[in-house]
Design a protein around this motif. Structure first.
Motif, PDB file in Angstrom:
ATOM      1  N   ILE A 100     -27.599   1.145  64.634  1.00 57.96           N
ATOM      2  CA  ILE A 100     -28.786   1.886  64.192  1.00 57.96           C
ATOM      3  C   ILE A 100     -28.483   2.932  63.120  1.00 57.96           C
ATOM      4  O   ILE A 100     -29.267   3.078  62.161  1.00 57.96           O
ATOM      5  N   PRO A 101     -27.383   3.695  63.196  1.00 60.16           N
ATOM      6  CA  PRO A 101     -27.118   4.697  62.140  1.00 60.16           C
ATOM      7  C   PRO A 101     -27.049   4.088  60.742  1.00 60.16           C
ATOM      8  O   PRO A 101     -27.482   4.726  59.770  1.00 60.16           O
ATOM      9  N   PHE A 102     -26.528   2.891  60.606  1.00 59.51           N
ATOM     10  CA  PHE A 102     -26.491   2.217  59.306  1.00 59.51           C
ATOM     11  C   PHE A 102     -27.904   1.928  58.814  1.00 59.51           C
ATOM     12  O   PHE A 102     -28.229   2.116  57.638  1.00 59.51           O
ATOM     13  N   MET A 103     -28.764   1.448  59.715  1.00 63.27           N
ATOM     14  CA  MET A 103     -30.133   1.109  59.341  1.00 63.27           C
ATOM     15  C   MET A 103     -30.897   2.347  58.880  1.00 63.27           C
ATOM     16  O   MET A 103     -31.663   2.298  57.909  1.00 63.27           O
ATOM     17  N   ARG A 104     -30.698   3.459  59.563  1.00 62.95           N
ATOM     18  CA  ARG A 104     -31.387   4.701  59.188  1.00 62.95           C
ATOM     19  C   ARG A 104     -30.937   5.188  57.808  1.00 62.95           C
ATOM     20  O   ARG A 104     -31.747   5.686  57.022  1.00 62.95           O
ATOM     21  N   ALA A 105     -29.663   5.044  57.533  1.00 67.99           N
ATOM     22  CA  ALA A 105     -29.121   5.576  56.274  1.00 67.99           C
ATOM     23  C   ALA A 105     -29.465   4.710  55.071  1.00 67.99           C
ATOM     24  O   ALA A 105     -29.607   5.216  53.952  1.00 67.99           O
ATOM     25  N   MET A 106     -29.635   3.411  55.273  1.00 72.42           N
ATOM     26  CA  MET A 106     -29.737   2.482  54.141  1.00 72.42           C
ATOM     27  C   MET A 106     -31.157   2.103  53.742  1.00 72.42           C
ATOM     28  O   MET A 106     -31.369   1.610  52.627  1.00 72.42           O
ATOM     29  N   ALA A 107     -32.141   2.299  54.584  1.00 72.87           N
ATOM     30  CA  ALA A 107     -33.498   1.806  54.307  1.00 72.87           C
ATOM     31  C   ALA A 107     -34.053   2.350  52.986  1.00 72.87           C
ATOM     32  O   ALA A 107     -34.585   1.589  52.162  1.00 72.87           O
ATOM     33  N   ILE A 108     -33.932   3.635  52.748  1.00 78.14           N
ATOM     34  CA  ILE A 108     -34.521   4.243  51.545  1.00 78.14           C
ATOM     35  C   ILE A 108     -33.752   3.854  50.275  1.00 78.14           C
ATOM     36  O   ILE A 108     -34.371   3.391  49.301  1.00 78.14           O
ATOM     37  N   PRO A 109     -32.416   4.020  50.221  1.00 72.94           N
ATOM     38  CA  PRO A 109     -31.716   3.624  48.987  1.00 72.94           C
ATOM     39  C   PRO A 109     -31.831   2.137  48.676  1.00 72.94           C
ATOM     40  O   PRO A 109     -31.895   1.738  47.513  1.00 72.94           O
ATOM     41  N   PHE A 110     -31.878   1.289  49.694  1.00 70.66           N
ATOM     42  CA  PHE A 110     -32.072  -0.148  49.518  1.00 70.66           C
ATOM     43  C   PHE A 110     -33.406  -0.418  48.819  1.00 70.66           C
ATOM     44  O   PHE A 110     -33.497  -1.202  47.865  1.00 70.66           O
ATOM     45  N   SER A 111     -34.449   0.283  49.240  1.00 69.81           N
ATOM     46  CA  SER A 111     -35.785   0.110  48.654  1.00 69.81           C
ATOM     47  C   SER A 111     -35.828   0.624  47.213  1.00 69.81           C
ATOM     48  O   SER A 111     -36.408  -0.018  46.327  1.00 69.81           O
ATOM     49  N   LEU A 112     -35.221   1.774  46.969  1.00 69.81           N
ATOM     50  CA  LEU A 112     -35.222   2.354  45.620  1.00 69.81           C
ATOM     51  C   LEU A 112     -34.470   1.470  44.633  1.00 69.81           C
ATOM     52  O   LEU A 112     -34.877   1.330  43.467  1.00 69.81           O
ATOM     53  N   CYS A 113     -33.388   0.871  45.083  1.00 64.98           N
ATOM     54  CA  CYS A 113     -32.594   0.011  44.197  1.00 64.98           C
ATOM     55  C   CYS A 113     -33.384  -1.230  43.798  1.00 64.98           C
ATOM     56  O   CYS A 113     -33.251  -1.719  42.667  1.00 64.98           O
ATOM     57  N   THR A 114     -34.217  -1.734  44.705  1.00 62.46           N
ATOM     58  CA  THR A 114     -35.058  -2.889  44.383  1.00 62.46           C
ATOM     59  C   THR A 114     -35.995  -2.566  43.225  1.00 62.46           C
ATOM     60  O   THR A 114     -36.161  -3.368  42.296  1.00 62.46           O
ATOM     61  N   ILE A 115     -36.591  -1.398  43.266  1.00 66.88           N
ATOM     62  CA  ILE A 115     -37.472  -0.959  42.173  1.00 66.88           C
ATOM     63  C   ILE A 115     -36.682  -0.845  40.877  1.00 66.88           C
ATOM     64  O   ILE A 115     -37.121  -1.281  39.806  1.00 66.88           O
ATOM     65  N   GLY A 116     -35.481  -0.267  40.969  1.00 68.23           N
ATOM     66  CA  GLY A 116     -34.655  -0.062  39.785  1.00 68.23           C
ATOM     67  C   GLY A 116     -34.313  -1.337  39.049  1.00 68.23           C
ATOM     68  O   GLY A 116     -34.195  -1.346  37.822  1.00 68.23           O
TER      69      GLY A 116
END
Length: 455
Positions: A100-116
């Motif tokens: 779970i700690p990995f999922m909490r940390a990665m959700a936002i940067p993963f989404s932002l990179c998709t936009i980028g």
């Protein structure tokens, strides 16, 4: 010893929301990057290749394009990082759990990179754009791995019984194809925004909206599920490389992976070419992509209860083999399809059957092998089993990206038909290989070690 809470179907559905989130982001990139960064616009589909002028298009040697090599490099990098992240997760001793700690940390940067990926490689300098696209794609796949690898490990850990393993595989398959289907709405959403934002900006805004929805979906299970309440786990002592070697030394797992990597090679060829099959071979507008995908998804979902029941009664192996051959037939029809929307519906209806089967059952097979290994060795390396699987099939996807962009460099109808023909041949081979997987032996051994009828 702490009393663990019972795992319920409600919990498994909440968990499945995370699959919807990451599949939506993955779908946006895998289904539309090639479409918007390559190809030639037409009167019916003016957005095809909209961003193509920003990056190098001509083959750099033989028929290999820079874009195809960048996509392949991203997949290879993704595959290499899978076992590293899996080893990190398996060995983790965080207060919030191993996953779970990995999922909490990665959700936002993963989404932002998709936009980028759809925004940043758009400077006036083509070489700069090439570099930016390459770096962003590597980061995108890294963040996806850091979310998905721990997430996938929870499939085996929350699937504490055979019934739960099949159920959770069913639920995440449903949310996966819903996420993938919604990603096909991108041109429709962009079209609704185009009047106020313009052609390019509408596509980027559509990507941003989908990324925001995906981010919320990934964060819900990450903060709703308290891993320590449901899973009694201790960090693995095996280092990542040694764990990967142990995983591939499992004979039944290797038999599964051999067919899986070939299947994903074929499926990636087909999925990458889907928008081109519709716009170039069937000569229909790209906005029909969502309608056709929604049709396929709806029929597939209607088949889920049947697949779930049959898997428990006759086993997963027979159904998976049927799914392989069914997909092979779909790829053959695509090879010879002609002009007209009716071809799109024929393919959509036919593909719904293997989509239902192969969307659910392979994850459950991996979970079975991981569970047997845990019972035999006393060491829980679920993360590495799922990472080893993704390592293998992503290598297949990487090769598929190079093959597709190389075969279709001429952008002719014959070149697109050739990709579907290659997918047919390879998928047929994958079906034949899966006959070597011995599901009965695995489930029998699990039952023996647990000493009960509940496996």
């Amino acid at each position: 010893m702490k009393q663990l809470k019972p795992i319920t179907n409600k919990l498994l559905w909440v968990f499945a929301l995370g699959q919807f989130g990451w599949s939506l982001l993955s779908g946006v990139v895998s289904n539309w990057m090639v479409y918007y960064y390559t190809g030639t616009p037409s009167d019916q589909n003016p957005n095809t290749g909209l961003f193509a002028s920003g990056i190098t298009q001509h083959p750099i040697f033989f028929k290999l394009t820079l874009f195809g090599l960048v996509l392949a490099a991203g997949r290879i990098f993704d595959a290499i990082t899978d076992p590293l992240i899996a080893g990190w997760s398996d060995r983790a001793g965080y207060k919030g759990g191993r996953r779970i700690p990995f999922m909490r940390a990665m959700a936002i940067p993963f989404s932002l990179c998709t936009i980028g990926l759809f925004v940043l490689p758009q400077t006036a300098n083509v070489k700069v754009n090439d570099v930016v696209l390459f770096v962003l794609l590597m980061v995108f796949y890294l963040f996806m791995t850091m979310f998905c690898t721990p997430y996938n490990a929870l499939i085996a850990e929350l699937g504490d019984t055979q019934q739960h393993r099949i159920n959770v595989s069913t639920y995440i398959s449903f949310t996966f194809i819903v996420g993938q289907s919604i990603s096909f709405l991108l041109p429709n959403l962009a079209g609704a925004l185009e009047g106020s934002l313009g052609q390019a900006a509408s596509i980027r805004m559509a990507v941003a909206i989908m990324a925001a929805i995906a981010c919320i979906a990934m964060l819900i299970p990450a903060f709703y599920i308290n891993e320590r309440d449901y899973i009694e786990s201790k960090p693995s002592d095996t280092k990542p490389f040694a764990s990967l070697v142990k995983t591939f030394s499992n004979v039944q797992f290797r038999h599964f992976v051999y067919s899986d990597v070939i299947y994903f090679f074929a499926l990636t060829l087909f999925q990458t070419g889907l928008a081109f099959y519709e716009t170039q071979l069937m000569e229909i507008a790209d906005t029909w992509t969502f309608v056709l995908t929604a049709t396929m998804t709806f029929i597939s979902v209607c088949l889920y209860p049947t697949v779930n029941i049959l898997a428990k009664k006759i086993g997963k192996k027979q159904l998976i083999i049927i799914g392989f051959f069914a997909y092979a037939c779909v790829f053959m029809v695509t090879t010879f399809c002609g002009k007209g929307l009716h071809w799109g519906f024929i393919i959509a209806v036919a593909a719904s059957i293997p989509m239902a089967i192969l969307g659910i059952l392979p994850q459950a097979c991996v979970a079975d092998v991981a569970e047997l290994t845990r019972l035999e060795t006393g060491e829980d390396r679920s993360g590495m089993f799922f990472a080893a699987r993704t390592f293998a099939f992503k290598m297949g996807q990487a090769i598929a990206m190079v093959v597709f962009t190389s075969v279709t460099v001429a952008q002719t109808k014959q070149s697109y038909r050739a990709t579907a023909a290659i997918a047919f041949v390879t998928c047929f081979i994958g079906a034949c290989i899966f006959f070597t997987f011995n599901e009965k032996q695995i489930l029998g051994r699990i039952k023996e070690l647990k000493g009960s009828d509940e496996i």
